[in-house]
Enzyme design. Sequence first.
Site, PDB file in Angstrom:
ATOM      1  NE  ARG A  63      -4.347  -1.343   0.004  1.00 11.63           N
ATOM      2  CZ  ARG A  63      -4.262  -2.630  -0.831  1.00 11.63           C
ATOM      3  NH1 ARG A  63      -3.290  -2.766  -1.724  1.00 11.63           N
ATOM      4  NH2 ARG A  63      -5.334  -3.039  -1.068  1.00 11.63           N
ATOM      5  CD  GLU A 103      -3.150   3.134  -5.697  1.00 11.50           C
ATOM      6  OE1 GLU A 103      -1.876   2.890  -5.509  1.00 11.50           O
ATOM      7  OE2 GLU A 103      -4.154   2.473  -5.635  1.00 11.50           O
ATOM      8  CG  HIS A 110      -2.800  -0.575  -7.238  1.00 10.78           C
ATOM      9  ND1 HIS A 110      -3.348  -0.020  -6.126  1.00 10.78           N
ATOM     10  CD2 HIS A 110      -3.113  -1.791  -7.064  1.00 10.78           C
ATOM     11  CE1 HIS A 110      -3.775  -0.748  -5.117  1.00 10.78           C
ATOM     12  NE2 HIS A 110      -3.210  -2.176  -5.637  1.00 10.78           N
TER      13      HIS A 110
END
Length: 259
Positions: free
Chosen positions: A181, A210, A231
């Site tokens: 994370r 994000e 991601h």
Amino acid sequence: VVIDAAIIRQCRRLRLICIAATCTNNLDLEAAASLGIVVNNVTGYATPWVVQHVFTGLLTLVTRFDRQRALARDGGWESSSQFCVLPGSFAELQGMRLGIIGYGELGRAVAQVASCFGMRVMVAARPGGEALKGRVPLPELLSCADVVSLHCPLADNTRNLIDAEALALMQDHAILINTARGGIVDETALAQALLEGRLGGAVVDVLSTEPPVNGNPLLDSSIPNLILTPHTAWASAAARQRLIEGVAANMRAFLSAGA
């Protein structure tokens, strides 16, 4: 999607929340529990892909793979006075010390593959947790590891765990990998360490916000030895299928229990 206490209290018929992920940091678990709402996540669905992503990034950095491809593509090889072109020194994974922070399913899977490469694996002691045999205090791990890979959840005791002070403990050739994370790493401090040559490189797949619509220090294209991906270290086709199957299984279990 953030589901906080205010949202949960408005959903008066809500009985089940299925998280299509492993981490639960976007959900107010206490608020859900206080109202008797069941919360389920899905674990283990992306393990093979996370491991593959970790070593893809690491190998790209230590082999200078992008530079090698550029030399072959842009004429550097053709103009060479000898049969090969060496874009600086290469490094082998064999013998490197890999420090793992977060030794759940993902951390263990990364450690297993690392051992196949002949890496020496160290596991960090849990921040604030009881001392376990074989675990290494975090400052010691950071100071002697050639590679540090993060696989811990984002929580109060891991937020900004890798800050300027932690980065200062790392060797100037060391590589940091974050597929966990974004909030675990102080992104400004990481960008500065890379720009100043105080860190050998980084592989980053997650950011604190994000998508990074308001910018992020790690989006600076001048940062050397940084592999930044949007991601995607969860998103192979097979992993997404396992995730959907896991969510469906959680729903079926809830309904069959007659809750």
